[in-house]
Design a protein around this motif. Structure first.
Motif, PDB file in Angstrom:
ATOM      1  N   THR A 214      44.588  17.314  12.887  1.00 24.71           N
ATOM      2  CA  THR A 214      44.365  17.720  11.497  1.00 24.71           C
ATOM      3  C   THR A 214      45.325  18.841  11.116  1.00 24.71           C
ATOM      4  OG1 THR A 214      42.074  17.071  11.678  1.00 24.71           O
ATOM      5  CG2 THR A 214      42.597  18.592   9.898  1.00 24.71           C
ATOM      6  N   PHE A 215      45.528  19.747  12.055  1.00 25.12           N
ATOM      7  CA  PHE A 215      46.455  20.857  11.809  1.00 25.12           C
ATOM      8  C   PHE A 215      47.139  21.224  13.119  1.00 25.12           C
ATOM      9  CE2 PHE A 215      47.481  25.357  12.018  1.00 25.12           C
ATOM     10  CZ  PHE A 215      48.299  25.475  10.905  1.00 25.12           C
ATOM     11  N   SER A 216      48.420  21.538  13.050  1.00 21.99           N
ATOM     12  CA  SER A 216      49.074  22.081  14.244  1.00 21.99           C
ATOM     13  C   SER A 216      50.291  22.893  13.837  1.00 21.99           C
ATOM     14  CB  SER A 216      49.494  20.972  15.208  1.00 21.99           C
ATOM     15  OG  SER A 216      50.723  20.417  14.819  1.00 21.99           O
ATOM     16  N   ARG A 217      50.752  23.682  14.775  1.00 27.23           N
ATOM     17  CA  ARG A 217      51.976  24.426  14.549  1.00 27.23           C
ATOM     18  C   ARG A 217      53.027  23.865  15.510  1.00 27.23           C
ATOM     19  NH1 ARG A 217      52.567  28.246  11.141  1.00 27.23           N
ATOM     20  NH2 ARG A 217      50.389  28.734  10.821  1.00 27.23           N
ATOM     21  N   GLY A 218      54.101  23.345  14.957  1.00 32.95           N
ATOM     22  CA  GLY A 218      55.113  22.682  15.771  1.00 32.95           C
ATOM     23  C   GLY A 218      56.230  23.613  16.174  1.00 32.95           C
ATOM     24  N   GLU A 219      57.391  23.006  16.494  1.00 39.96           N
ATOM     25  CA  GLU A 219      58.564  23.796  16.888  1.00 39.96           C
ATOM     26  C   GLU A 219      58.956  24.735  15.762  1.00 39.96           C
ATOM     27  OE1 GLU A 219      61.447  20.828  17.754  1.00 39.96           O
ATOM     28  OE2 GLU A 219      60.755  20.556  19.824  1.00 39.96           O
ATOM     29  N   GLY A 245      56.345  -5.684  12.294  1.00 42.58           N
ATOM     30  CA  GLY A 245      55.748  -4.658  13.159  1.00 42.58           C
ATOM     31  C   GLY A 245      54.328  -4.270  12.747  1.00 42.58           C
ATOM     32  N   HIS A 246      53.737  -3.433  13.586  1.00 37.07           N
ATOM     33  CA  HIS A 246      52.341  -3.013  13.391  1.00 37.07           C
ATOM     34  C   HIS A 246      52.278  -1.489  13.481  1.00 37.07           C
ATOM     35  CE1 HIS A 246      51.447  -7.216  14.478  1.00 37.07           C
ATOM     36  NE2 HIS A 246      52.401  -7.033  15.378  1.00 37.07           N
ATOM     37  N   LEU A 247      51.469  -0.908  12.583  1.00 34.02           N
ATOM     38  CA  LEU A 247      51.320   0.547  12.582  1.00 34.02           C
ATOM     39  C   LEU A 247      49.842   0.886  12.622  1.00 34.02           C
ATOM     40  CD1 LEU A 247      52.449   3.487  12.005  1.00 34.02           C
ATOM     41  CD2 LEU A 247      52.194   2.943   9.574  1.00 34.02           C
ATOM     42  N   LEU A 248      49.462   1.784  13.549  1.00 34.25           N
ATOM     43  CA  LEU A 248      48.094   2.318  13.546  1.00 34.25           C
ATOM     44  C   LEU A 248      48.157   3.733  13.000  1.00 34.25           C
ATOM     45  CD1 LEU A 248      45.043   2.245  14.362  1.00 34.25           C
ATOM     46  CD2 LEU A 248      45.733   3.317  16.499  1.00 34.25           C
ATOM     47  N   VAL A 249      47.415   3.983  11.923  1.00 35.04           N
ATOM     48  CA  VAL A 249      47.302   5.343  11.389  1.00 35.04           C
ATOM     49  C   VAL A 249      45.876   5.804  11.673  1.00 35.04           C
ATOM     50  CG1 VAL A 249      47.662   6.853   9.416  1.00 35.04           C
ATOM     51  CG2 VAL A 249      48.819   4.658   9.500  1.00 35.04           C
ATOM     52  N   SER A 250      45.759   6.983  12.257  1.00 37.76           N
ATOM     53  CA  SER A 250      44.435   7.472  12.633  1.00 37.76           C
ATOM     54  C   SER A 250      44.352   8.971  12.385  1.00 37.76           C
ATOM     55  CB  SER A 250      44.215   7.180  14.129  1.00 37.76           C
ATOM     56  OG  SER A 250      42.984   7.714  14.543  1.00 37.76           O
ATOM     57  N   THR A 251      43.192   9.421  11.915  1.00 43.09           N
ATOM     58  CA  THR A 251      43.040  10.860  11.680  1.00 43.09           C
ATOM     59  C   THR A 251      41.585  11.296  11.831  1.00 43.09           C
ATOM     60  OG1 THR A 251      43.420  12.671  10.121  1.00 43.09           O
ATOM     61  CG2 THR A 251      42.789  10.568   9.162  1.00 43.09           C
ATOM     62  N   ASN A 252      41.421  12.534  12.281  1.00 44.97           N
ATOM     63  CA  ASN A 252      40.085  13.143  12.317  1.00 44.97           C
ATOM     64  C   ASN A 252      39.885  14.082  11.132  1.00 44.97           C
ATOM     65  OD1 ASN A 252      38.717  12.196  14.748  1.00 44.97           O
ATOM     66  ND2 ASN A 252      40.459  13.102  15.809  1.00 44.97           N
ATOM     67  N   CYS A 253      40.869  14.146  10.256  1.00 44.92           N
ATOM     68  CA  CYS A 253      40.782  15.033   9.102  1.00 44.92           C
ATOM     69  C   CYS A 253      39.683  14.493   8.169  1.00 44.92           C
ATOM     70  CB  CYS A 253      42.129  15.072   8.373  1.00 44.92           C
ATOM     71  SG  CYS A 253      42.066  16.022   6.865  1.00 44.92           S
ATOM     72  N   THR A 254      38.631  15.283   7.982  1.00 42.47           N
ATOM     73  CA  THR A 254      37.471  14.785   7.222  1.00 42.47           C
ATOM     74  C   THR A 254      37.800  14.595   5.746  1.00 42.47           C
ATOM     75  OG1 THR A 254      36.773  17.085   7.099  1.00 42.47           O
ATOM     76  CG2 THR A 254      35.681  15.715   8.741  1.00 42.47           C
ATOM     77  N   PRO A 285      29.878  -0.128  20.071  1.00 40.66           N
ATOM     78  CA  PRO A 285      28.402  -0.094  20.097  1.00 40.66           C
ATOM     79  C   PRO A 285      27.823   1.213  20.636  1.00 40.66           C
ATOM     80  CG  PRO A 285      29.276  -1.542  21.808  1.00 40.66           C
ATOM     81  CD  PRO A 285      30.437  -1.163  20.960  1.00 40.66           C
ATOM     82  N   ASP A 286      28.608   2.000  21.370  1.00 37.19           N
ATOM     83  CA  ASP A 286      28.065   3.241  21.949  1.00 37.19           C
ATOM     84  C   ASP A 286      28.299   4.463  21.067  1.00 37.19           C
ATOM     85  OD1 ASP A 286      30.811   2.781  22.543  1.00 37.19           O
ATOM     86  OD2 ASP A 286      30.789   4.423  23.984  1.00 37.19           O
ATOM     87  N   LEU A 287      29.052   4.291  19.972  1.00 33.15           N
ATOM     88  CA  LEU A 287      29.416   5.457  19.155  1.00 33.15           C
ATOM     89  C   LEU A 287      28.890   5.330  17.732  1.00 33.15           C
ATOM     90  CD1 LEU A 287      33.058   5.825  20.453  1.00 33.15           C
ATOM     91  CD2 LEU A 287      31.340   7.608  20.568  1.00 33.15           C
ATOM     92  N   PRO A 288      28.272   6.393  17.195  1.00 35.29           N
ATOM     93  CA  PRO A 288      27.851   6.324  15.796  1.00 35.29           C
ATOM     94  C   PRO A 288      29.058   6.421  14.876  1.00 35.29           C
ATOM     95  CG  PRO A 288      27.287   8.460  16.737  1.00 35.29           C
ATOM     96  CD  PRO A 288      27.901   7.648  17.844  1.00 35.29           C
ATOM     97  N   LEU A 289      28.950   5.833  13.713  1.00 38.25           N
ATOM     98  CA  LEU A 289      30.068   5.814  12.758  1.00 38.25           C
ATOM     99  C   LEU A 289      30.568   7.233  12.472  1.00 38.25           C
ATOM    100  CD1 LEU A 289      31.821   4.082  10.888  1.00 38.25           C
ATOM    101  CD2 LEU A 289      30.062   4.331   9.129  1.00 38.25           C
ATOM    102  N   ALA A 290      29.621   8.187  12.378  1.00 38.95           N
ATOM    103  CA  ALA A 290      29.996   9.568  12.031  1.00 38.95           C
ATOM    104  C   ALA A 290      30.898  10.206  13.095  1.00 38.95           C
ATOM    105  CB  ALA A 290      28.738  10.410  11.854  1.00 38.95           C
ATOM    106  N   ALA A 291      30.899   9.643  14.305  1.00 35.39           N
ATOM    107  CA  ALA A 291      31.702  10.232  15.385  1.00 35.39           C
ATOM    108  C   ALA A 291      33.111   9.651  15.417  1.00 35.39           C
ATOM    109  CB  ALA A 291      31.030   9.965  16.729  1.00 35.39           C
ATOM    110  N   MET A 292      33.358   8.666  14.552  1.00 36.53           N
ATOM    111  CA  MET A 292      34.626   7.951  14.659  1.00 36.53           C
ATOM    112  C   MET A 292      35.733   8.579  13.819  1.00 36.53           C
ATOM    113  SD  MET A 292      34.222   5.541  16.754  1.00 36.53           S
ATOM    114  CE  MET A 292      35.587   4.419  16.454  1.00 36.53           C
ATOM    115  N   PRO A 293      36.977   8.548  14.325  1.00 38.84           N
ATOM    116  CA  PRO A 293      38.088   8.948  13.460  1.00 38.84           C
ATOM    117  C   PRO A 293      38.276   7.874  12.388  1.00 38.84           C
ATOM    118  CG  PRO A 293      38.917   8.027  15.523  1.00 38.84           C
ATOM    119  CD  PRO A 293      37.415   8.074  15.634  1.00 38.84           C
ATOM    120  N   THR A 294      38.982   8.225  11.325  1.00 42.18           N
ATOM    121  CA  THR A 294      39.319   7.228  10.307  1.00 42.18           C
ATOM    122  C   THR A 294      40.585   6.523  10.779  1.00 42.18           C
ATOM    123  OG1 THR A 294      38.415   8.692   8.659  1.00 42.18           O
ATOM    124  CG2 THR A 294      39.825   6.943   7.851  1.00 42.18           C
ATOM    125  N   THR A 295      40.525   5.222  10.963  1.00 34.56           N
ATOM    126  CA  THR A 295      41.709   4.518  11.473  1.00 34.56           C
ATOM    127  C   THR A 295      41.982   3.254  10.671  1.00 34.56           C
ATOM    128  OG1 THR A 295      40.547   3.155  13.090  1.00 34.56           O
ATOM    129  CG2 THR A 295      41.257   5.311  13.848  1.00 34.56           C
TER     130      THR A 295
END
Ligand SMILES: C[S@@+](CC[C@H](N)C(=O)[O-])C[C@H]1O[C@@H](n2cnc3c(N)ncnc32)[C@H](O)[C@@H]1O
Length: 301
Positions: A214-219, A245-254, A285-295
């Protein structure tokens, strides 16, 4: 139901998976990670009762647990610390190995807040394998779990992450799976300047994994904020994708929902005059929706 259905335990054993959720409640959950369990909690008062419930449940379901680690879930990311041993032999090493669909991944409970494998990406790793990738670009690769899955399916891989230590653990994961590391590249650098460089070198990939924090400080102290910077990264990934090609975009940013990711991709499609199908993997099946990243998977056509 807070505890997973016992039939799921049998199903995980059959598919060669030993890293999965066991229990979920608001503000707390328990993961089984190989021979150990990791109990994550917001309220410290809940910890002893939950640990006792876990011991009872694991006994009645014949799941032998060597240790219980506990991890406090702070409100501020800056207060995150590594899990601590709650019950079990203190002299055993904090490192262990778990399996996911017969792939092996090393964990280190003492290394940092995250032990080394994000189980919420399990379905996406399966989806990646199904694509039979040839050249994978894994951005923000962490311990290279996506790269290992792609390599096992026959791909050559390029994993990029700021953390050299995480990439070294990634190389160890390759070795744990008897995968030669010669065909695979591990670049310890900032993703942001890497993408234009790959474009100038005319490198193309048939699958790209874009899973930034969600946030980071790079070079050079440069900051990355998913909400603001992800659309530009998506655009740049398009320049590196093969025509189908195929692209997976995923984020935990709420603040970013599935339709936001789709809108970013549609913008890039319009700009590059390409067309694509979108796909979302089902919640495991073992994870609730609320625990999932948006992908979101994008498949060019
Ligand atoms: C959420 S983890 C990625 C998880 C990974 N995709 C997986 O499934 O295991 C975020 C990773 O991004 C890396 N990172 C953060 N900012 C970065 C940057 N600007 N360039 C490269 N890597 C970065 C961190 O070191 C960390 O390993």
């Amino acid at each position: 139901m807070p505890w997973i259905d016992p039939t799921l335990l049998t199903a995980f054993a059959a598919e060669g998976t030993t890293a999965h959720r066991l229990y979920s409640e608001p503000g707390a959950w328990i993961e089984r990670l190989g021979d150990d369990a990791l109990l994550s909690y917001q309220n410290p008062e809940r910890l002893p009762a939950l640990a006792a419930e876990l011991e009872e449940w694991s006994k009645s379901h014949h799941l032998a647990l060597r240790r219980i680690y506990s991890k406090f879930l702070p409100k501020q990311n800056a207060e995150r610390i590594a899990p601590v041993l709650f019950r079990g032999e203190a002299l055993l090493p904090a490192q262990s190995v778990v399996q996911e669909n017969h792939l092996r991944f090393g964990l280190d409970f003492a290394a940092s807040y995250s032990a080394g494998l994000f189980i919420d990406q399990r379905q996406n790793r399966v989806a990646l394998t199904r694509l039979k990738p040839k050249r994978l670009l894994n951005l923000f690769a962490y311990t290279c779990a996506f790269s290992v899955a792609a390599a096992r399916a026959g791909a050559e891989t390029l994993s990029v992450d700021l953390s050299r230590k995480s990439l070294q653990r990634g190389e160890e994961n390759f070795k744990l799976n008897q995968l030669e590391t010669e065909r695979h590249r591990f670049w310890a650098e900032d993703v942001l300047p890497t993408l234009p460089r790959l474009y100038r070198k005319k490198e193309l990939f048939d699958v790209i994994i874009l899973d930034p924090p969600t946030f980071s400080r790079g070079e050079k102290g440069r900051s990355f904020r998913a909400e603001k910077d992800l659309p530009a990264l998506v655009q740049e990934c398009f320049d590196l994708l093969t025509p189908t090609g195929h692209l997976l975009v995923s984020t935990n940013c709420t603040k970013l929902q599935s339709h936001d990711l789709e809108a970013m991709c549609r913008e890039a499609l319009r700009y590059t005059r390409r067309q694509a199908d979108f796909k979302r993997e089902p919640t495991p099946p073992d994870l609730p929706l609320a625990a999932m990243p948006t992908t979101l998977w994008l498949h060019l056509k």
